[in-house]
Design a protein around this motif. Structure first.
Motif, short mmCIF file in Angstrom:
data_model
loop_
_atom_site.label_atom_id
_atom_site.label_comp_id
_atom_site.label_asym_id
_atom_site.label_seq_id
_atom_site.Cartn_x
_atom_site.Cartn_y
_atom_site.Cartn_z
N GLU A 35 -3.50 -3.94 4.31
CA GLU A 35 -3.10 -4.11 5.72
C GLU A 35 -2.64 -2.77 6.30
O GLU A 35 -2.98 -2.44 7.44
N ALA A 36 -1.86 -2.02 5.52
CA ALA A 36 -1.37 -0.73 6.01
C ALA A 36 -2.52 0.23 6.25
O ALA A 36 -2.55 0.96 7.26
N GLN A 37 -3.49 0.22 5.34
CA GLN A 37 -4.63 1.12 5.53
C GLN A 37 -5.48 0.69 6.73
O GLN A 37 -5.99 1.54 7.45
N GLU A 38 -5.58 -0.60 6.94
CA GLU A 38 -6.31 -1.10 8.11
C GLU A 38 -5.65 -0.58 9.39
O GLU A 38 -6.33 -0.18 10.33
N GLU A 39 -4.34 -0.55 9.38
CA GLU A 39 -3.60 -0.12 10.57
C GLU A 39 -3.66 1.39 10.78
O GLU A 39 -3.81 1.87 11.89
N VAL A 47 4.50 5.46 4.57
CA VAL A 47 4.16 4.05 4.45
C VAL A 47 4.27 3.61 2.99
O VAL A 47 4.82 2.55 2.69
N LEU A 48 3.78 4.45 2.08
CA LEU A 48 3.90 4.13 0.65
C LEU A 48 5.38 4.01 0.25
O LEU A 48 5.76 3.09 -0.48
N GLU A 49 6.19 4.94 0.75
CA GLU A 49 7.62 4.90 0.42
C GLU A 49 8.29 3.66 1.00
O GLU A 49 9.12 3.02 0.35
N SER A 50 7.91 3.30 2.21
CA SER A 50 8.50 2.11 2.84
C SER A 50 8.10 0.84 2.12
O SER A 50 8.93 -0.06 1.92
N VAL A 62 3.92 2.49 -6.96
CA VAL A 62 3.10 2.09 -5.81
C VAL A 62 1.92 3.05 -5.68
O VAL A 62 0.77 2.63 -5.52
N TYR A 63 2.22 4.35 -5.78
CA TYR A 63 1.15 5.35 -5.68
C TYR A 63 0.15 5.17 -6.84
O TYR A 63 -1.05 5.24 -6.65
N SER A 64 0.67 4.93 -8.03
CA SER A 64 -0.18 4.77 -9.20
C SER A 64 -1.13 3.59 -9.03
O SER A 64 -2.33 3.69 -9.32
N ILE A 65 -0.60 2.48 -8.54
CA ILE A 65 -1.44 1.30 -8.33
C ILE A 65 -2.46 1.57 -7.23
O ILE A 65 -3.65 1.28 -7.39
N ALA A 66 -2.01 2.15 -6.13
CA ALA A 66 -2.92 2.41 -5.01
C ALA A 66 -4.03 3.38 -5.42
O ALA A 66 -5.20 3.19 -5.06
N SER A 67 -3.66 4.39 -6.19
CA SER A 67 -4.66 5.40 -6.55
C SER A 67 -5.67 4.88 -7.59
O SER A 67 -6.72 5.47 -7.78
#
Ligand code: FES
Length: 161
Positions: A35-39, A47-50, A62-67
Motif C-alpha cells: 500500500e505504501a509503495q502504491e502511494e 515510511v519504512l521507519e514509521s 522491515v527493510y530485510s523483509i522488504a528487500s
C-alpha cells in the motif's frame, strides 16, 4: 492432528501464540508495504521507519523483509517504466544497441530514473517472449522485434503519455 492425536497447539506449546503474532505482523507488513509503495511509487526510508514503529518490528527487519521481494523499490521510480530485455536471445539479436539508444534518447542510464521522475529505464534477464527478441516492455506491455531504428517510436509513445 498428528498420529498420536495431538493438535498443532499441543505439539508446539507456548511457541504457537508467539509464531502466530509474528506471522500476523509480517502478513500485515507485506500488505502495508504494498500500500505504501502504491502511494509513493517506492518505499521512502521514513515510511519504512514509521511502519516499523507502528508494527513494533525493528526497522532493520522491515527493510530485510522488504528487500527480499523484488516488487519493492527503495529509490523513486518514474511514472513510466521502460525495461530492455538483455537475456541471451535478446542480446544476440541486438538488445545491447537498443539499450544504448534508449539511454541516449531518455538521457538516463540503465537502472536510473530521469530527474523529473517521468521515466525509469531498467533491464531484465528474460520476459518470456524470446521469439520476439529483442524485447522491450513499456509499463508492462511487451514490444517485440525492437531495432535501434524503432527506439524513437517507443520514446515518442512514452513521451506522449
Ligand atoms: S531473453 Fe529476452 S525475452 Fe527472453
Amino acid at each position: 492432528m498428528n498420529k498420536e492425536g495431538l493438535k498443532v497447539d499441543e505439539l508446539i506449546g507456548h511457541v504457537g501464540p508467539l509464531l502466530t503474532a509474528a506471522q500476523r505482523k509480517k502478513g500485515i507488513l507485506i500488505h502495508a508495504l504494498q500500500e505504501a509503495q502504491e502511494e509513493h511509487n517506492y518505499l521512502p526510508e521514513d515510511v519504512l521507519e514509521s511502519l516499523a514503529a507502528a508494527l513494533d518490528i525493528p526497522t532493520g527487519e522491515v527493510y530485510s523483509i522488504a528487500s527480499f521481494y523484488k516488487q519493492f523499490y527503495f529509490q523513486p521510480r518514474g511514472r513510466h517504466v521502460v525495461c530492455v530485455c538483455v537475456g541471451t536471445p535478446c542480446h544476440v539479436r541486438g538488445s545491447g544497441e537498443v539499450l544504448e539508444r534508449m539511454e541516449e534518447a531518455f538521457e538516463v542510464s540503465r537502472g536510473g530514473t530521469t530527474p523529473d521522475l517521468s521515466l525509469t529505464l531498467e533491464t531484465v534477464g528474460c520476459v518470456g517472449c524470446c521469439g520476439l527478441a529483442p524485447v522491450v516492455t513499456v509499463d508492462g506491455r511487451v514490444v517485440g522485434d525492437v531495432t535501434p531504428q524503432t527506439v524513437q517510436k517507443i520514446v515518442d509513445l512514452v513521451e506522449a503519455t
